[in-house]
Design an enzyme around this catalytic site. Structure first.
Site, mmCIF file in Angstrom:
data_model
loop_
_atom_site.group_PDB
_atom_site.id
_atom_site.type_symbol
_atom_site.label_atom_id
_atom_site.label_comp_id
_atom_site.label_asym_id
_atom_site.label_seq_id
_atom_site.Cartn_x
_atom_site.Cartn_y
_atom_site.Cartn_z
ATOM 1 N N CYS A 39 -4.865 12.054 13.135
ATOM 2 C CA CYS A 39 -5.512 10.740 13.114
ATOM 3 C C CYS A 39 -5.233 10.111 14.477
ATOM 4 O O CYS A 39 -4.620 10.713 15.339
ATOM 5 C CB CYS A 39 -4.968 9.885 11.979
ATOM 6 S SG CYS A 39 -3.289 9.420 12.297
ATOM 7 N N ARG A 56 -8.492 -0.442 5.122
ATOM 8 C CA ARG A 56 -7.636 0.594 4.535
ATOM 9 C C ARG A 56 -6.322 0.014 4.050
ATOM 10 O O ARG A 56 -5.737 0.497 3.084
ATOM 11 C CB ARG A 56 -7.333 1.680 5.569
ATOM 12 C CG ARG A 56 -8.521 2.494 5.978
ATOM 13 C CD ARG A 56 -8.111 3.682 6.784
ATOM 14 N NE ARG A 56 -7.071 4.423 6.072
ATOM 15 C CZ ARG A 56 -6.492 5.508 6.573
ATOM 16 N NH1 ARG A 56 -6.840 5.969 7.745
ATOM 17 N NH2 ARG A 56 -5.571 6.136 5.893
ATOM 18 N N ARG A 108 0.489 14.290 13.400
ATOM 19 C CA ARG A 108 1.006 14.010 12.051
ATOM 20 C C ARG A 108 0.949 15.252 11.159
ATOM 21 O O ARG A 108 0.236 15.299 10.163
ATOM 22 C CB ARG A 108 0.251 12.828 11.450
ATOM 23 C CG ARG A 108 0.432 11.599 12.325
ATOM 24 C CD ARG A 108 -0.206 10.383 11.747
ATOM 25 N NE ARG A 108 0.559 9.916 10.578
ATOM 26 C CZ ARG A 108 0.065 8.977 9.786
ATOM 27 N NH1 ARG A 108 -1.133 8.511 9.958
ATOM 28 N NH2 ARG A 108 0.790 8.544 8.769
ATOM 29 N N LYS A 154 0.845 -1.202 0.000
ATOM 30 C CA LYS A 154 0.000 0.000 0.000
ATOM 31 C C LYS A 154 0.879 1.249 0.000
ATOM 32 O O LYS A 154 0.671 2.177 -0.781
ATOM 33 C CB LYS A 154 -0.890 -0.003 1.233
ATOM 34 C CG LYS A 154 -1.494 1.342 1.604
ATOM 35 C CD LYS A 154 -2.404 1.280 2.814
ATOM 36 C CE LYS A 154 -1.698 1.476 4.112
ATOM 37 N NZ LYS A 154 -1.420 2.864 4.468
ATOM 38 N N ASN A 155 1.890 1.255 0.860
ATOM 39 C CA ASN A 155 2.692 2.470 1.014
ATOM 40 C C ASN A 155 3.730 2.661 -0.086
ATOM 41 O O ASN A 155 4.418 3.678 -0.108
ATOM 42 C CB ASN A 155 3.332 2.506 2.400
ATOM 43 C CG ASN A 155 2.286 2.677 3.491
ATOM 44 O OD1 ASN A 155 1.128 2.980 3.208
ATOM 45 N ND2 ASN A 155 2.678 2.448 4.727
ATOM 46 N N ASP A 210 5.056 0.368 12.162
ATOM 47 C CA ASP A 210 3.805 -0.224 11.674
ATOM 48 C C ASP A 210 3.614 -1.668 12.116
ATOM 49 O O ASP A 210 2.565 -2.250 11.860
ATOM 50 C CB ASP A 210 3.748 -0.162 10.138
ATOM 51 C CG ASP A 210 3.572 1.256 9.656
ATOM 52 O OD1 ASP A 210 3.740 1.497 8.455
ATOM 53 O OD2 ASP A 210 3.294 2.134 10.496
HETATM 54 C C1 EPZ Z 1 4.358 6.822 6.492
HETATM 55 O O1 EPZ Z 1 3.563 7.826 7.097
HETATM 56 C C2 EPZ Z 1 3.455 5.611 6.367
HETATM 57 N N1 EPZ Z 1 2.316 5.952 5.507
HETATM 58 C C3 EPZ Z 1 2.964 5.196 7.751
HETATM 59 O O2 EPZ Z 1 2.198 4.017 7.593
HETATM 60 C C4 EPZ Z 1 4.179 4.882 8.623
HETATM 61 O O3 EPZ Z 1 3.732 4.570 9.922
HETATM 62 C C5 EPZ Z 1 5.116 6.096 8.671
HETATM 63 O O4 EPZ Z 1 5.473 6.489 7.321
HETATM 64 C C6 EPZ Z 1 6.395 5.803 9.431
HETATM 65 O O5 EPZ Z 1 7.047 4.714 8.844
HETATM 66 C C7 EPZ Z 1 2.517 6.001 4.159
HETATM 67 O O6 EPZ Z 1 3.597 5.760 3.654
HETATM 68 C C8 EPZ Z 1 1.318 6.337 3.331
HETATM 69 P P1 EPZ Z 1 6.299 10.219 8.580
HETATM 70 P P2 EPZ Z 1 4.082 9.349 7.124
HETATM 71 O O7 EPZ Z 1 6.133 11.486 7.834
HETATM 72 O O8 EPZ Z 1 4.926 9.617 5.960
HETATM 73 C C9 EPZ Z 1 6.533 13.472 12.019
HETATM 74 C C10 EPZ Z 1 0.348 2.643 7.849
HETATM 75 O O9 EPZ Z 1 -0.013 2.043 8.850
HETATM 76 N N2 EPZ Z 1 6.408 14.454 10.938
HETATM 77 O O10 EPZ Z 1 7.455 9.336 8.286
HETATM 78 O O11 EPZ Z 1 2.884 10.195 7.359
HETATM 79 C C11 EPZ Z 1 5.260 12.633 12.175
HETATM 80 O O12 EPZ Z 1 4.333 13.328 12.992
HETATM 81 C C12 EPZ Z 1 0.805 4.077 7.944
HETATM 82 O O13 EPZ Z 1 0.414 2.143 6.687
HETATM 83 C C13 EPZ Z 1 6.455 15.816 11.261
HETATM 84 O O14 EPZ Z 1 6.601 16.212 12.420
HETATM 85 O O15 EPZ Z 1 4.969 9.347 8.426
HETATM 86 C C14 EPZ Z 1 5.779 11.358 12.795
HETATM 87 O O16 EPZ Z 1 5.886 11.539 14.187
HETATM 88 C C15 EPZ Z 1 0.548 4.637 9.336
HETATM 89 N N3 EPZ Z 1 6.336 16.735 10.258
HETATM 90 C C16 EPZ Z 1 7.191 11.205 12.189
HETATM 91 O O17 EPZ Z 1 7.536 12.503 11.675
HETATM 92 C C17 EPZ Z 1 6.177 16.374 8.948
HETATM 93 O O18 EPZ Z 1 6.089 17.258 8.074
HETATM 94 C C18 EPZ Z 1 7.256 10.219 11.037
HETATM 95 O O19 EPZ Z 1 6.227 10.566 10.135
HETATM 96 C C19 EPZ Z 1 6.127 14.987 8.639
HETATM 97 C C20 EPZ Z 1 6.248 14.056 9.648
#
Ligand code: EPZ
Length: 417
Positions: A117, A397, A122, A22-23, A305
């Protein structure tokens, strides 16, 4: 609202085939906005988030030529609507992935801010900061992120925290920007490496994917994408844990073992038998589970995850397991539900202390987010008695036909209205 009913206590036996990641497919779908012509993507998992992204691309003006089985063919040449509406984005945070491509393609974007969420606020502040560094004017208005630019320019950008979709967004924007972009402290997830490779096949000039520093030389246009999505490492890890927690024996087919190495090592540390054989992984439970500690990290660390699913396993281990969640600020929504099944878990900030118990008992349960839901399903499969899990749309999802795959492995599981 659908519910899933599970009669627990039965070892899983048999073979399960892993679907597309998915990702990996979500950013590739967003990247089609950067191309001209007929994009062909195979190995697409039939999950709700993918349907949402396809709907979003249609709203932006993409022409979906076909979307049958695991193959989608689409042309975004006429996609010139810059607005990603709230009703879609609010259901899927990954919609923010169209922000970079829209600015690169149209010079403007209006994307609803993703609602927070269950697993935390996030924000997308790093996405925005990076696009501003590339010359875009970005402002928030009425819950929407507005962007405008007259040609993105290359930049050097450092990610304060590793961000998977942040890295993907900026890499896509930089592909068509003028000049060189260097992304530092970039995400190394396989899904990011895959996107870089697919963009390169379409004509982008990208180096360093899979390391902390990715360098992109902007080009004027990209050819259509033609790719096959690789298997979902989180789905694979979930079924590996399902075999272990039910003390069964399952052959998991269509995997990339390297992508699930941290999970294999953690399961082996817990005395679960895991054998890799090419693109298949055989997992055999049954020996008493050793309580092991885990700490989530960006790839190649132990994946956040899989944290909830692994915690479900540790509730039945011998001893005390300490699990630390370092990526998200609130990814313990499954804990309260596991405790209602008899698990002994204490939370202290980002740390969960799990004392193993003899067994769990079935209960009515509430799913809260995608991976927490998977954790509850795994616990219910191992528990004595019946569990009824509501709000299973969370599961839909990110997991292809979960109850069908599990019942093919002998689980007593059914979906009811
Ligand atoms: C991706 O989410 C995945 N989703 C998530 O999978 C996964 O848990 C996550 O990466 C971490 O591996 C997709 O790829 C669609 P991040 P993403 O930006 O990109 C903070 C699932 O279950 N952050 O790597 O949204 C954020 O709050 C989903 O399939 C900021 O502060 O995660 C988090 O604490 C859930 N500012 C950390 O970084 C930003 O601008 C990592 O988030 C962006 C992120």
């Amino acid at each position: 609202m659908d519910k899933i009913v599970i009669e627990g206590g039965r070892p899983l036996e048999g073979t399960v085939k892993i679907s597309g990641a998915k990702n990996a497919v979500l950013p590739v779908l967003a990247a089609t906005l950067l191309t001209r012509g007929r994009n062909v993507i195979e190995g697409v998992p039939k999950v709700r988030d993918v349907a949402t992204m396809i709907q979003l691309l249609e709203d932006l003006g993409a022409e979906i030529e076909s979307n049958r089985g695991e193959k989608i063919v689409l042309d975004t040449s006429c996609a010139n609507n810059p607005e990603a509406p709230y009703d879609l984005v609010s259901t899927m945070r990954a919609s923010c992935l169209v922000l970079g491509p829209l600015l690169a393609k149209l010079g403007r974007a209006r994307v609803s801010l993703p609602g927070g969420c269950a697993i935390g606020a996030r924000p997308i502040d790093l996405h925005i900061k990076g696009l501003e560094a590339m010359g875009a004017k970005v402002w928030l208005e009425q819950g929407y992120v507005h962007g405008a630019v007259d040609g993105l320019k290359g930049t050097q950008f450092y990610f304060d925290t590793v961000s998977v979709t942040g890295t993907a967004n900026l890499m896509m924007a930089a592909s068509l920007a003028e000049g060189e972009t260097i992304l530092e402290n970039a995400a190394k997830e396989p899904e990011v490496v895959f996107l870089a490779n697919i963009l390169s096949q379409a004509g982008a000039k990208i180096e360093g994917q899979g390391t902390d520093t990715i360098t992109i030389q902007g080009v004027s246009s990209l050819k259509p994408i033609d790719c096959q999505i690789f298997p979902d490492r989180i789905e694979a890890g979930t079924y590996m844990i399902a075999a272990a927690i039910t003390q069964g024996e399952v052959l998991i087919e269509n995997c990339i073992p390297q992508h699930v190495e941290p999970i294999i090592l953690k399961l082996q540390e817990a005395q679960v038998d895991v054998e890799v054989d090419g693109s298949s992984i055989r997992v055999r439970g049954g020996r008493p589970l050793t309580a092991v500690n885990a700490k989530t990290h960006p790839y190649p660390g132990f994946p956040t995850d899989i944290q909830a699913q692994f915690m479900a396993l540790m509730t039945l281990s011998r001893g005390q397991s300490i699990i630390m969640e370092t990526v998200f600020e609130n990814r313990f929504m499954h804990v309260a539900e596991l405790k209602r099944m008899g698990a002994d878990i204490t939370l202290d900030g980002h740390t969960a202390i799990i004392n193993g118990v003899q067994n769990l008992s079935g209960a009515p349960l509430m799913a809260t987010d995608l991976r927490a839901s998977a954790s509850l399903v795994l616990a219910a499969l191992a528990a004595k008695g019946q569990s009824v899990i509501s709000r299973v749309y969370h599961i839909d999802r990110g997991y292809v036909s979960m109850e069908k795959k599990l019942s093919n492995l002998g689980a007593r599981i059914k979906r009811v209205q």
